[in-house]
Design a protein around this motif. Sequence first.
Motif, short mmCIF file in Angstrom:
data_model
loop_
_atom_site.label_atom_id
_atom_site.label_comp_id
_atom_site.label_asym_id
_atom_site.label_seq_id
_atom_site.Cartn_x
_atom_site.Cartn_y
_atom_site.Cartn_z
N ARG A 274 0.84 -1.21 0.00
CA ARG A 274 0.00 0.00 0.00
C ARG A 274 0.87 1.26 0.00
O ARG A 274 0.58 2.23 -0.69
N SER A 275 1.96 1.23 0.78
CA SER A 275 2.87 2.37 0.81
C SER A 275 3.54 2.59 -0.55
O SER A 275 3.73 3.73 -0.98
N VAL A 276 3.88 1.49 -1.22
CA VAL A 276 4.46 1.59 -2.56
C VAL A 276 3.46 2.27 -3.49
O VAL A 276 3.81 3.21 -4.22
N PHE A 277 2.19 1.82 -3.46
CA PHE A 277 1.16 2.42 -4.31
C PHE A 277 0.98 3.90 -3.99
O PHE A 277 0.84 4.72 -4.90
N GLU A 278 0.97 4.26 -2.71
CA GLU A 278 0.78 5.65 -2.31
C GLU A 278 1.93 6.53 -2.80
O GLU A 278 1.71 7.63 -3.30
N ARG A 279 3.16 6.04 -2.62
CA ARG A 279 4.32 6.81 -3.08
C ARG A 279 4.29 7.00 -4.59
O ARG A 279 4.61 8.08 -5.10
N LYS A 280 3.91 5.92 -5.29
CA LYS A 280 3.83 6.00 -6.74
C LYS A 280 2.75 6.99 -7.17
O LYS A 280 2.97 7.84 -8.05
N LYS A 281 1.59 6.93 -6.54
CA LYS A 281 0.48 7.84 -6.86
C LYS A 281 0.89 9.29 -6.61
O LYS A 281 0.67 10.16 -7.45
N ASN A 282 1.51 9.55 -5.47
CA ASN A 282 1.94 10.91 -5.15
C ASN A 282 3.02 11.40 -6.11
O ASN A 282 3.04 12.57 -6.49
N SER A 283 3.90 10.49 -6.53
CA SER A 283 4.93 10.85 -7.50
C SER A 283 4.30 11.26 -8.83
O SER A 283 4.68 12.28 -9.42
N PHE A 284 3.36 10.44 -9.30
CA PHE A 284 2.69 10.76 -10.57
C PHE A 284 1.96 12.09 -10.49
O PHE A 284 1.99 12.88 -11.43
N ASN A 285 1.29 12.34 -9.37
CA ASN A 285 0.59 13.62 -9.20
C ASN A 285 1.57 14.78 -9.26
O ASN A 285 1.30 15.80 -9.90
N SER A 286 2.68 14.65 -8.58
CA SER A 286 3.69 15.70 -8.56
C SER A 286 4.26 15.94 -9.96
O SER A 286 4.40 17.09 -10.39
N ILE A 287 4.58 14.86 -10.67
CA ILE A 287 5.14 14.98 -12.02
C ILE A 287 4.11 15.61 -12.96
O ILE A 287 4.43 16.51 -13.74
N ARG A 288 2.87 15.15 -12.87
CA ARG A 288 1.81 15.71 -13.72
C ARG A 288 1.59 17.19 -13.42
O ARG A 288 1.49 18.01 -14.34
N ASN A 289 1.55 17.56 -12.14
CA ASN A 289 1.39 18.96 -11.77
C ASN A 289 2.54 19.82 -12.30
O ASN A 289 2.33 20.92 -12.80
N TYR A 290 3.76 19.33 -12.20
CA TYR A 290 4.91 20.06 -12.72
C TYR A 290 4.76 20.26 -14.23
O TYR A 290 4.97 21.36 -14.74
N TYR A 291 4.40 19.18 -14.92
CA TYR A 291 4.24 19.27 -16.38
C TYR A 291 3.16 20.29 -16.76
O TYR A 291 3.37 21.12 -17.65
N GLU A 292 2.04 20.23 -16.08
CA GLU A 292 0.94 21.14 -16.41
C GLU A 292 1.30 22.60 -16.11
O GLU A 292 0.89 23.50 -16.85
N ARG A 293 2.07 22.83 -15.06
CA ARG A 293 2.49 24.21 -14.72
C ARG A 293 3.51 24.75 -15.69
O ARG A 293 3.57 25.95 -15.92
N ASN A 294 4.33 23.88 -16.25
CA ASN A 294 5.49 24.33 -17.03
C ASN A 294 5.44 24.04 -18.53
O ASN A 294 6.40 24.34 -19.22
N ARG A 295 4.37 23.45 -19.01
CA ARG A 295 4.32 23.21 -20.46
C ARG A 295 4.17 24.54 -21.18
O ARG A 295 3.57 25.46 -20.69
N LYS A 296 4.75 24.55 -22.34
CA LYS A 296 4.79 25.82 -23.08
C LYS A 296 3.85 25.82 -24.26
O LYS A 296 3.54 24.93 -24.87
#
Length: 147
Positions: free
Chosen positions: A125-147
């Motif tokens: 469950r911790s692995v899934f949570e870390r993975k989910k949070n990582s994907f959210n962070s990466i997606r948020n970064y991409y959406e904030r910084n796409r040109k």
Amino acid sequence: MEGGKAMSNPSHNDRMELEIFDSFSKTVMRNTGRNIASASKIINTNETVSTDTVQYILKTQGEREIYPSEHIINDRNGHSCIITTEWLYQAMLLLTAKQKEVIILEFWYGMSVSDISETLHISKRSVFERKKNSFNSIRNYYERNRK
């Protein structure tokens, strides 16, 4: 057309050869992934490489040039990966050490959730949570910084 048959309609033998090749290819990929995961388990249990050791080797053996299109990300346990996309590299830098660990082990080392759980001594469950949070962070970064 060949012998009155359209080329888009492969013969029984052709289909069988394609199925055999497909099965063989999948088996090779699966076995390669397992071999990598097994080797990394052995390395993790038998050898720990610190950043000081890596720095010493680089200084004594000559440094390898890292081109702007290649960025290395390390986790806190010595696992590393090369990222060739600038935005993904920047997004990975923002992840916590625990998040980087899970992402690197799964996507660059080919480890399963169970293997990651065992390696890091955490629940699945911790692995899934870390993975989910990582994907959210990466997606948020991409959406904030796409040109």
